[in-house]
Design a protein around this motif. Sequence first.
Motif, PDB file in Angstrom:
ATOM      1  N   GLN A 195      38.332  38.451  38.840  1.00 20.91           N
ATOM      2  CA  GLN A 195      39.600  38.597  39.554  1.00 20.91           C
ATOM      3  C   GLN A 195      40.777  38.227  38.654  1.00 20.91           C
ATOM      4  O   GLN A 195      41.756  38.968  38.564  1.00 20.91           O
ATOM      5  CB  GLN A 195      39.616  37.716  40.808  1.00 20.91           C
ATOM      6  N   GLN A 225      43.323  41.001  37.015  1.00 21.23           N
ATOM      7  CA  GLN A 225      44.759  40.877  37.316  1.00 21.23           C
ATOM      8  C   GLN A 225      45.587  40.938  36.029  1.00 21.23           C
ATOM      9  O   GLN A 225      46.590  41.649  35.938  1.00 21.23           O
ATOM     10  CB  GLN A 225      45.030  39.567  38.059  1.00 21.23           C
ATOM     11  N   MET A 263      38.101  43.497  44.953  1.00 21.41           N
ATOM     12  CA  MET A 263      38.729  42.492  44.093  1.00 21.41           C
ATOM     13  C   MET A 263      40.183  42.354  44.529  1.00 21.41           C
ATOM     14  O   MET A 263      40.979  43.271  44.339  1.00 21.41           O
ATOM     15  CB  MET A 263      38.681  42.922  42.627  1.00 21.41           C
ATOM     16  N   VAL A 298      43.164  41.885  43.793  1.00 20.68           N
ATOM     17  CA  VAL A 298      44.256  41.823  42.815  1.00 20.68           C
ATOM     18  C   VAL A 298      45.482  42.492  43.412  1.00 20.68           C
ATOM     19  O   VAL A 298      45.410  43.161  44.453  1.00 20.68           O
ATOM     20  CB  VAL A 298      43.855  42.512  41.497  1.00 20.68           C
TER      21      VAL A 298
END
Length: 754
Positions: A145, A149, A199, A201
């Motif tokens: 993660q 990002q 995820m 993000v």
Amino acid sequence: MSRFRDPYPMTTQNLLVELFVEELPPKALRKLGEAFATLLADGLRGQGLLAQASTATGFATPRRLAVHLTDVAARAADKPVSQKLMPVSVGLRDGQPTPALLKKLAALGVADAAVESTLGQLRREGEGKNESLFLDSTQAGASLQAGLQKALDEAIARLPIPKVMSYQLETGVALPGWDSVSFVRPAHGLVALHGADIMPVTALGLVAGNTTHGHRFEAQSSPIVLAHADRYAEQLRDEGAVIAHYEERRQSIVAQLQAAAAQVGGGCRPIEDDALLDEVTALVERPNVLVCQFEEEFLQVPQECLILTMKANQKYFPLLAADGTLTHRFLIVSNISPADASAVIGGNERVVRPRLADAKFFFDQDRKKTLQSRLPLLDKVVYHNQLGSQGERNLRVVAIAKAIAAQLGLDVAQAEQAAQLAKADLLTDMVGEFPELQGTMGRYYARHDGLPDAVADAIEDHYRPRFAGDALPRNPIGVTVALADKLETLVGMFGIGNLPTGDKDPFALRRHALGVIRMLVEKAPQLALDELLALAQTAFAAHLPEGTPFQDARAELSRFIEERLAGNLREQGYTAQEVDAVLALHPQKLADVATRLHAVRSFASLPEAPALAAANKRVSNILKKADITTTPTAMPINILGAAFINVGIGFFNINRPKDTVQPMVDTALLQEAAEQALYAALQTTAPQAEQAFAAGDYTASLQALAALKEPVDAFFDTVMVNADDAALKANRLGLLAQLQQAMNRVADISRLAA
């Protein structure tokens, strides 16, 4: 070193990331898609989140950028870190930590309770004053993660966006603190799936999820809930009616175009245009090729006009007959696939008809006036605020073209006529509407006016070559006018100091220079560059707006052209040394350059070549540093020297400056056996080399020099050039000047010395 066991198991799954946006600029889509995939993959790989064998597959459609990555870890592996703290003498006193060391450990996050155990883990390296303290630790690997990002933020920031736009975020969609955002187009969705897991993000004010959208009109469901990263392309195709992969979509269009052309029959084929194909691929999500047609009466218009308007304005693919002529049928790439396509076909046929009617109207109107009658209007068209109107420029081009035609033994009247009319079509309605057709329409109108084919073809061809690899003018008159046009531009812009800077070249001077080079090499080998520049300079002297400050920049322009030639030759596989050796003599007949390079390469393979190149370099240095005030002004010229001066020695001009060493030798002053032997060898070798040079056999001319190796080596081993006796010194310098002349007829072989 301490050991750390990662409590997180190293698991890998495939990853999908998608940005769903409004319609992206079609001419930029391919690069945006490739860059998004590459940047995101590089960002994750740099953090250790991708396996060695991971592959990245990019997707790009008019409304999305996406990438699928294989073998992406949930967490990167931990890695050992060794950090140098400070010298032992600074960090320890009597075996105890100093305040400086304690402060350093605290800055590194070592808690007070852990200081004692950490001190026991410090490692020493080095000896004496160079002995230092090192702290070994283990750095935890990044989580997916956090790593995703970071990689996503960097990828978005580095995308090759042609023009950024700012927009307000939708209410209820934006993250806290996000009111507006800047991106290539407004973004409305973000997907990030690791396997089947989201995820969470963020990007561009959006939070990642697992939903996307299909075709605007033909999707079976919307939104589409993506079940797994690996099912992305499949679900978009089956549920969203979208071919997500750019290349797959492009190949589908190519196959459908060929199938449609085969259906029409008669050997028809769609026009080949990669730029158009790329643009159309970026405009559709699921292509559907259909056959359309227009009225055959429009085929009376030059096909270049019809093809251009269909391609540029409508993004259609014209159909060509087997002989390359345009047919009245064309292909469209629709973004929808209705059961009954008649409405789509009819609509496109109605749209193209007014475009073709405009082209026919322009063509009919233009032919009511001759090209000759349009010439006075060129005086009202500004070419450049310092160089005058197109009419004044036309006078210069005509003067240069006439002079070149005379040198080539061509029909000067035809060259003059072609040069006069070359820009006349700029004043026609057709070229006003389609500037890309300048020259092309001039050729059609010249034929309509009854002008000779050589003149008509030259009017079109004088723009050639337009780009790298473009065809050269098809006849000598065209070459003459093309050279005149490009030389006028080059000499004019250099004369007013309007030169290219960095990557800025608004007048395409680099392209013009390369065009001149190609024509002199391939079409007009007998022309010399310096003579052409002189012709152009003379034309400006006679036809330049009064009061324009204009300088003679031929030397600078010659260097500019030479630099373009050097780059071109290196691209062809010649080494920098080979190119430098030939161009150091500034050859003016550029067609000779390739022959000289071949000769230099053959010479360099001889066993004597390195020694002769080194000797030549030594001679050049000696002559540069020579005190020429000791050189006699009246000294007997031997047979060799006279031969060189009478026939001209290439680029050792007979009008050499008086402060250079003259190639004169008084045989009575040749005292040493080695200098006598060198002089004798020159009497034999130099005429042989000169004869081969005069015959154009540059390879034989250079190879004849191999016989000079031994006498040259003996000369430098036993003869003192800078003798105390001024006359002896001058005579030996004159001998070296003769040697340099003999060796540097084809190329400056001193440039081959290591």
